[in-house]
Design a protein around this motif. Structure first.
Motif, short mmCIF file in Angstrom:
data_model
loop_
_atom_site.label_atom_id
_atom_site.label_comp_id
_atom_site.label_asym_id
_atom_site.label_seq_id
_atom_site.Cartn_x
_atom_site.Cartn_y
_atom_site.Cartn_z
N UNK A 45 0.85 -1.19 0.00
CA UNK A 45 0.00 0.00 0.00
C UNK A 45 0.88 1.24 0.00
N UNK A 46 0.75 2.05 -1.04
CA UNK A 46 1.56 3.26 -1.17
C UNK A 46 0.64 4.46 -1.34
N UNK A 47 1.17 5.63 -1.06
CA UNK A 47 0.33 6.82 -1.06
C UNK A 47 -0.11 7.23 -2.45
N UNK A 48 0.81 7.22 -3.42
CA UNK A 48 0.46 7.74 -4.73
C UNK A 48 1.18 7.07 -5.88
N UNK A 49 0.93 7.60 -7.09
CA UNK A 49 1.46 7.01 -8.31
C UNK A 49 2.99 7.06 -8.37
N UNK A 97 1.66 -4.60 3.55
CA UNK A 97 2.77 -3.75 3.99
C UNK A 97 2.54 -2.37 3.43
N UNK A 98 2.86 -1.35 4.22
CA UNK A 98 2.69 0.02 3.79
C UNK A 98 4.01 0.73 3.62
N UNK A 99 4.05 1.66 2.67
CA UNK A 99 5.20 2.55 2.47
C UNK A 99 4.65 3.96 2.54
N UNK A 100 5.19 4.78 3.45
CA UNK A 100 4.58 6.09 3.64
C UNK A 100 5.62 7.15 3.98
N UNK A 101 5.20 8.41 3.86
CA UNK A 101 6.01 9.54 4.32
C UNK A 101 6.00 9.57 5.84
N UNK A 102 7.04 10.16 6.41
CA UNK A 102 7.15 10.20 7.87
C UNK A 102 5.93 10.87 8.50
N UNK A 103 5.42 11.91 7.87
CA UNK A 103 4.29 12.63 8.45
C UNK A 103 2.97 11.91 8.37
N UNK A 104 2.92 10.81 7.62
CA UNK A 104 1.65 10.10 7.42
C UNK A 104 1.61 8.76 8.14
N UNK A 105 2.62 8.47 8.91
CA UNK A 105 2.70 7.15 9.55
C UNK A 105 1.48 6.85 10.43
N UNK A 119 6.92 0.77 6.29
CA UNK A 119 8.25 1.32 6.02
C UNK A 119 8.09 2.83 5.84
N UNK A 120 8.89 3.59 6.57
CA UNK A 120 8.71 5.04 6.64
C UNK A 120 9.83 5.77 5.92
N UNK A 121 9.47 6.64 4.98
CA UNK A 121 10.43 7.47 4.26
C UNK A 121 10.54 8.83 4.93
N UNK A 122 11.77 9.34 5.02
CA UNK A 122 12.00 10.62 5.69
C UNK A 122 12.66 11.61 4.73
N UNK A 123 11.99 12.75 4.43
CA UNK A 123 10.60 13.03 4.82
C UNK A 123 9.60 12.31 3.94
N UNK A 124 10.04 11.91 2.74
CA UNK A 124 9.19 11.20 1.80
C UNK A 124 10.08 10.40 0.85
N UNK A 193 21.04 -2.00 -7.08
CA UNK A 193 20.20 -2.62 -6.04
C UNK A 193 20.68 -2.32 -4.62
N UNK A 194 22.00 -2.33 -4.41
CA UNK A 194 22.53 -2.08 -3.06
C UNK A 194 22.34 -0.63 -2.62
N UNK A 195 22.05 0.26 -3.57
CA UNK A 195 21.87 1.68 -3.24
C UNK A 195 20.42 2.05 -2.96
N UNK A 196 19.50 1.15 -3.15
CA UNK A 196 18.09 1.47 -2.92
C UNK A 196 17.90 1.98 -1.50
N UNK A 197 17.13 3.06 -1.32
CA UNK A 197 16.86 3.54 0.04
C UNK A 197 16.27 2.42 0.90
N UNK A 198 16.68 2.36 2.15
CA UNK A 198 16.27 1.27 3.03
C UNK A 198 14.76 1.09 3.10
N UNK A 199 13.96 2.17 3.27
CA UNK A 199 12.51 1.95 3.36
C UNK A 199 11.92 1.33 2.09
#
Length: 210
Positions: A45-49, A97-105, A119-124, A193-199
């Motif tokens: 589940x992700x916030x947008x396109x 599983x959800x992936x979201x911005x920090x402010x939407x957790x 999984x939380x992205x900071x800030x997005x 692949x190894x550089x993908x952001x952790x979230x």
């Protein structure tokens, strides 16, 4: 409610069809729920396109096909819709599983997804991708996409002149409709692949695990 995949229908096609149906259902608040196909085992589940575009590209980099694995990547049109999506999917006992911005957790937690399921992205996610690439590599992508001149003009605006380059890039991605979605894909594609952001990597691997 589940609907068996019809004889002769590829499971990946059924997942793709469900993704389209869920997007239409999300846009029509209050409409009847769409049936969850029997071949579906998980949903991200992700916030947008733009988040969906990045997740799909991350899957490609990791050598996995979410649809063939029975996993749907569902943009919800904003974090406030997560409760509605969880209500649709949880009765089918899917991995969620959800992936979201920090402010939407908080929206995800109130929908019943525990800390391990978000999984939380900071800030997005855009911020995560920009940090992973850095200014020089991001500008190289802009040049290849034909947008570097537009970005240089944007940098000269009074409100932008004193801001750090990463902050300028972050704002630039959101100034035109469709730009965030396009760059969600192309910025992710620029990473190894190894550089993908952790979230992002965590979210993809969590829902695609066997």
């Amino acid at each position: 409610m589940t609907e068996p995949v019809r004889d002769g229908e590829d499971g990946g096609d059924a997942v793709a069809r469900f993704e389209r149906a869920a997007a239409a259902w999300s846009a029509r608040a209050g409409s009847a729920a769409v049936p969850v196909p029997a071949g579906l085992v998980g949903a991200l589940l992700v916030e947008g396109a733009s988040d969906r575009a990045a997740c799909r590209e991350a899957c490609r980099l990791l050598g996995v096909d979410p649809a063939d694995s029975g996993v749907a990547i569902l943009p919800m049109g904003g974090a406030m819709s997560v409760r509605r999506f969880v209500g649709l999917l949880r009765p089918a006992q899917l991995r969620l599983h959800g992936l979201c911005d920090a402010g939407e957790r908080g929206f995800f937690e109130r929908a019943g997804l525990d800390e391990r399921s978000v999984s939380v992205c900071r800030p997005d996610l855009e911020g995560e991708l920009l940090r992973a690439l850095g200014v020089e590599r991001t500008e190289a992508v802009l040049a290849r996409e034909g947008d570097l001149g537009l970005f240089r003009t944007f940098q000269r605006q009074p409100a932008q002149r004193e801001r750090p380059a990463l902050a300028q890039l972050h704002r630039f991605l959101g100034t035109t409709s469709g730009r965030k979605e396009r760059y969600g894909q192309v910025l992710t594609a620029e990473l190894a692949p190894a550089e993908l952001p952790a979230p992002l990597r965590e979210a993809v691997e969590a829902v695609l695990r066997p």
